[in-house]
Enzyme design. Sequence first.
Site, PDB file in Angstrom:
ATOM      1  N   HIS A  90      -5.197  -4.673   0.922  1.00 24.36           N
ATOM      2  CA  HIS A  90      -5.657  -3.843  -0.198  1.00 24.36           C
ATOM      3  C   HIS A  90      -5.799  -4.731  -1.433  1.00 24.36           C
ATOM      4  O   HIS A  90      -5.110  -5.756  -1.550  1.00 24.36           O
ATOM      5  CB  HIS A  90      -4.650  -2.728  -0.489  1.00 24.36           C
ATOM      6  CG  HIS A  90      -4.632  -1.644   0.541  1.00 24.36           C
ATOM      7  ND1 HIS A  90      -4.003  -0.439   0.322  1.00 24.36           N
ATOM      8  CD2 HIS A  90      -5.162  -1.572   1.790  1.00 24.36           C
ATOM      9  CE1 HIS A  90      -4.150   0.322   1.396  1.00 24.36           C
ATOM     10  NE2 HIS A  90      -4.835  -0.345   2.294  1.00 24.36           N
ATOM     11  N   GLU A  99      -4.714  -4.421  -4.406  1.00 25.87           N
ATOM     12  CA  GLU A  99      -3.456  -4.629  -5.140  1.00 25.87           C
ATOM     13  C   GLU A  99      -2.582  -5.684  -4.466  1.00 25.87           C
ATOM     14  O   GLU A  99      -2.004  -6.541  -5.132  1.00 25.87           O
ATOM     15  CB  GLU A  99      -2.650  -3.320  -5.226  1.00 25.87           C
ATOM     16  CG  GLU A  99      -3.362  -2.179  -5.907  1.00 25.87           C
ATOM     17  CD  GLU A  99      -4.056  -1.235  -4.944  1.00 25.87           C
ATOM     18  OE1 GLU A  99      -4.000  -0.012  -5.174  1.00 25.87           O
ATOM     19  OE2 GLU A  99      -4.681  -1.706  -3.961  1.00 25.87           O
ATOM     20  N   CYS A 114      -1.701   3.309  -3.253  1.00 20.19           N
ATOM     21  CA  CYS A 114      -1.117   4.019  -2.113  1.00 20.19           C
ATOM     22  C   CYS A 114       0.385   3.696  -2.052  1.00 20.19           C
ATOM     23  O   CYS A 114       0.866   2.832  -2.796  1.00 20.19           O
ATOM     24  CB  CYS A 114      -1.810   3.576  -0.825  1.00 20.19           C
ATOM     25  SG  CYS A 114      -1.358   1.908  -0.304  1.00 20.19           S
ATOM     26  N   CYS A 138       1.159  -0.142  -1.575  1.00 21.34           N
ATOM     27  CA  CYS A 138       0.909  -0.947  -2.774  1.00 21.34           C
ATOM     28  C   CYS A 138       1.913  -0.607  -3.879  1.00 21.34           C
ATOM     29  O   CYS A 138       2.404  -1.498  -4.573  1.00 21.34           O
ATOM     30  CB  CYS A 138      -0.519  -0.743  -3.244  1.00 21.34           C
ATOM     31  SG  CYS A 138      -1.738  -1.390  -2.064  1.00 21.34           S
TER      32      CYS A 138
END
Length: 163
Positions: free
Chosen positions: A61, A63, A91, A94
């Site tokens: 992801h 992040e 999410c 993260c």
Amino acid sequence: MTEDPIIDLQSDQYFMGEALRQAARAYAQEEVPVGAVIVREGRIIARAFNQVETLKDATAHAEMLALTQAQEAMGDWRLTDCTLYVTKEPCPMCAGAVVHTRLQRVVFGAGDAKGGAAGGAMNLLQFPTLNHRCSITPGVREPECREMLKSFFAEQRAQSRVE
């Protein structure tokens, strides 16, 4: 008495623009268009976008990739005086990493009522029993962030109908 830092909303707009540029890179590679930048003392120390499909890695992801870059830039896993700008609410994975790296602040664009962990579905960033809590600024440049996500998923649905 400690004073809260002054939040410069112009900077928030600018740095979210940088995160949006990263999201556009993800979009161009047919990745979910989420972009992130990490800022320390007014300077970007990390830039990333979703690369889950490209890297075949569910943890890639925006992040997570930005956190890794920022830790390299800082020479430490602690990011206590840094701010994460991300186009979509983090999410749970993260958000957990954000808490562990002790980021000072998270600024996001589009909220995620179903899966967001910064106040959407839950709030891990300020969970009372965890050892760190981040300040959260939601909704920065939200219309642009949301529109990019909406058009990406509309295109994906249209494509899957054709195939």
